[in-house]
Design an enzyme around this catalytic site. Structure first.
Site, PDB file in Angstrom:
ATOM      1  N   CYS A   1     -18.200 -28.196  14.132  1.00 14.81           N
ATOM      2  CA  CYS A   1     -19.585 -27.747  14.394  1.00 14.81           C
ATOM      3  C   CYS A   1     -20.514 -28.407  13.386  1.00 14.81           C
ATOM      4  CB  CYS A   1     -19.703 -26.237  14.260  1.00 14.81           C
ATOM      5  SG  CYS A   1     -18.566 -25.282  15.265  1.00 14.81           S
TER       6      CYS A   1
ATOM      7  N   CYS B   1     -17.388   1.415  28.411  1.00 16.15           N
ATOM      8  CA  CYS B   1     -18.316   2.407  28.943  1.00 16.15           C
ATOM      9  C   CYS B   1     -18.082   2.598  30.442  1.00 16.15           C
ATOM     10  CB  CYS B   1     -19.764   1.943  28.715  1.00 16.15           C
ATOM     11  SG  CYS B   1     -20.673   3.011  27.575  1.00 16.15           S
TER      12      CYS B   1
END
Lengths: 156, 281
Positions: free
Chosen positions: B96, B242
């Site tokens: 990177c 959830c």
């Protein structure tokens, strides 16, 4: 050949008898329950609810789990009472048996469609139901009757 | 009568002072690296009166883990992300850092504005998708899986460069349709329990649902170290949890539905400061 055929016919007849027998003992199907004037008039099963069982379903996280949203002074030994709905104390002073049945079966019909409360005896639920629960009600008809019997003991 | 009135007044005062003490506590202490956990005046059209970080709703023991970076278990991933940033990978022989140099400079602010529109692909990309796009196209390296340790480390490291900066995701122009789709997902009731995100996190935040203290479901701390997971986890992992709780079939990590939700949710938390890596229960 004759023998085999009559055997199958015999089995089929026996099966029909069993099915008919169980159908008689079955609860009113969720789609057939009528809510009139915010009430469900008759018992879902015809069998009197058991308040002691209802108390268990009220707290059970996989069944009613009512305690998740409603605090209950009758259960002070259990930790973590919810604050989402109104406290359940004295609910029998506020609602009749028939009203409680309607709220439990399909809360949205009685409390309005915005309520967070699930309908516990209802087939039509939210989108994408998990496979395990698809086409099933949260509670059985008898469990609803048991919880109603328990709630009717909560007077202030 | 008089006596009971007095008693009532006393109870009210006592309750009031408890509430005030609670507020005072949460204002005295803040998570590391941020100056506020609230947006008192939300953007125009916000459905919330006040935008509040999930940090506010956690117990003080959990909060304290995020007050000192040495105590924060999420920093294991941030540190690993930093070393991956400088590690050459793939056929192009690049890391990177080969292109982006120092992350503290080049990545500052980037994590506060994700997901972001990608003009070439004509779609928004989440941080995970952007990293994999860079890996496969520029580094000629293999894509990382969404919840892989390397991916969690890199997303935590990159987003950590924006810690303390306000969340501000684009929701106009080409992003408008995606934000609207996310809003639709947010307000759609799902599962056997028949609830939408809004039923808990908009209408009832601040209240207890059994043992859980409901938050606004804000995303400014992700990826987040969850005590329940005993590790760092992605926002889409949290979405899935959830949805499973309300007995629904969750969408997949990286699905268009979850990407849209991530955009909309970031917008709901506009102005909240990035806390990555947050610690939650």
């Amino acid at each position: 050949m004759m023998k085999a055929n009559s055997l199958i016919a015999g089995c089929a007849a026996a099966l029909m008898t069993v099915m008919a027998g169980s159908a008689l003992a079955e609860a009113t199907k969720p789609d057939m329950v009528k809510i009139d004037d915010n009430k469900v008039k008759s018992s879902l099963t015809g069998i009197k609810g058991n308040a002691a069982d209802g108390k268990k379903w009220f707290a059970n996280r996989k069944l009613g789990n009512c305690l998740a949203c409603h605090s209950n002074k009758d259960m002070t030994s259990k930790p973590f009472h919810g604050e989402i709905g109104p406290p359940i104390d004295g609910v029998a002073d506020r609602h009749s048996e028939q009203e409680l049945r309607a709220i439990l079966v399909d809360s949205k019909t009685v409390l309005g469609k915005e309520t967070i409360m699930p309908g516990f005896y209802k087939i039509k639920t939210g989108a994408r139901p998990a496979k395990k629960f698809k086409g099933k009600t949260i509670l059985s008809g008898q469990q609803v009757e048991d919880i109603i019997a328990y709630l009717l003991t909560l007077k202030e | 009568m008089k006596g009971s009135f007095k008693l009532g007044l006393l109870v009210t005062i006592a309750a009031g002072s408890t509430i005030m003490m609670g507020v005072a506590n949460s204002q005295d202490s803040l998570p590391a690296g941020v100056t506020s956990i609230k947006v008192a005046t939300p953007y125009k059209g916000s459905p919330l009166d006040e935008i509040i970080s999930g940090w506010h709703f956690r117990a003080s023991e959990t909060q304290s883990l995020q007050q000192d970076d040495f105590d924060n278990p999420g920093y294991l991933w941030v540190d690993k992300g930093e070393s991956l940033w400088n590690t050459v990978d793939g056929e192009a022989g690049k890391s990177c850092a080969s292109c982006h140099n120092e992350a503290a400079k080049s990545m500052k602010g980037v994590g506060a504005e994700m997901p972001k529109w990608d003009a070439k692909l004509k779609r928004p990309l989440t941080m995970e998708q952007r990293i994999n796009s860079c890996r496969t196209n520029n580094m000629k390296a293999k894509a990382w899986k969404w919840e892989a340790d390397q991916m969690l480390s890199m997303t935590a490291f990159v987003r950590n460069q924006s810690r303390g900066m306000p969340v501000n995701v684009q929701v106009d122009g080409p992003m408008k349709a995606w934000a609207e789709k996310g809003k639709e997902v947010y307000y759609t009731r799902v599962g056997q329990l028949d609830m939408s995100c809004a039923n808990c996190h908009e209408a009832n935040y601040g209240k207890h649902i059994r043992a859980d203290h409901l938050s606004q479901g804000q995303s400014n701390g992700f990826p987040t170290y969850r005590l329940k997971w005993q590790k760092l986890g992605s926002l889409h992992r949290r979405f899935k949890g959830c949805m499973k709780n309300i007995r629904a079939v969750p969408y997949k990590r990286g699905s268009d539905e979850f990407v849209a939700m991530e955009i909309y949710l970031a917008h709901r938390g506009k102005g909240l400061q990035v806390e990555t890596p947050a610690v939650r229960n």
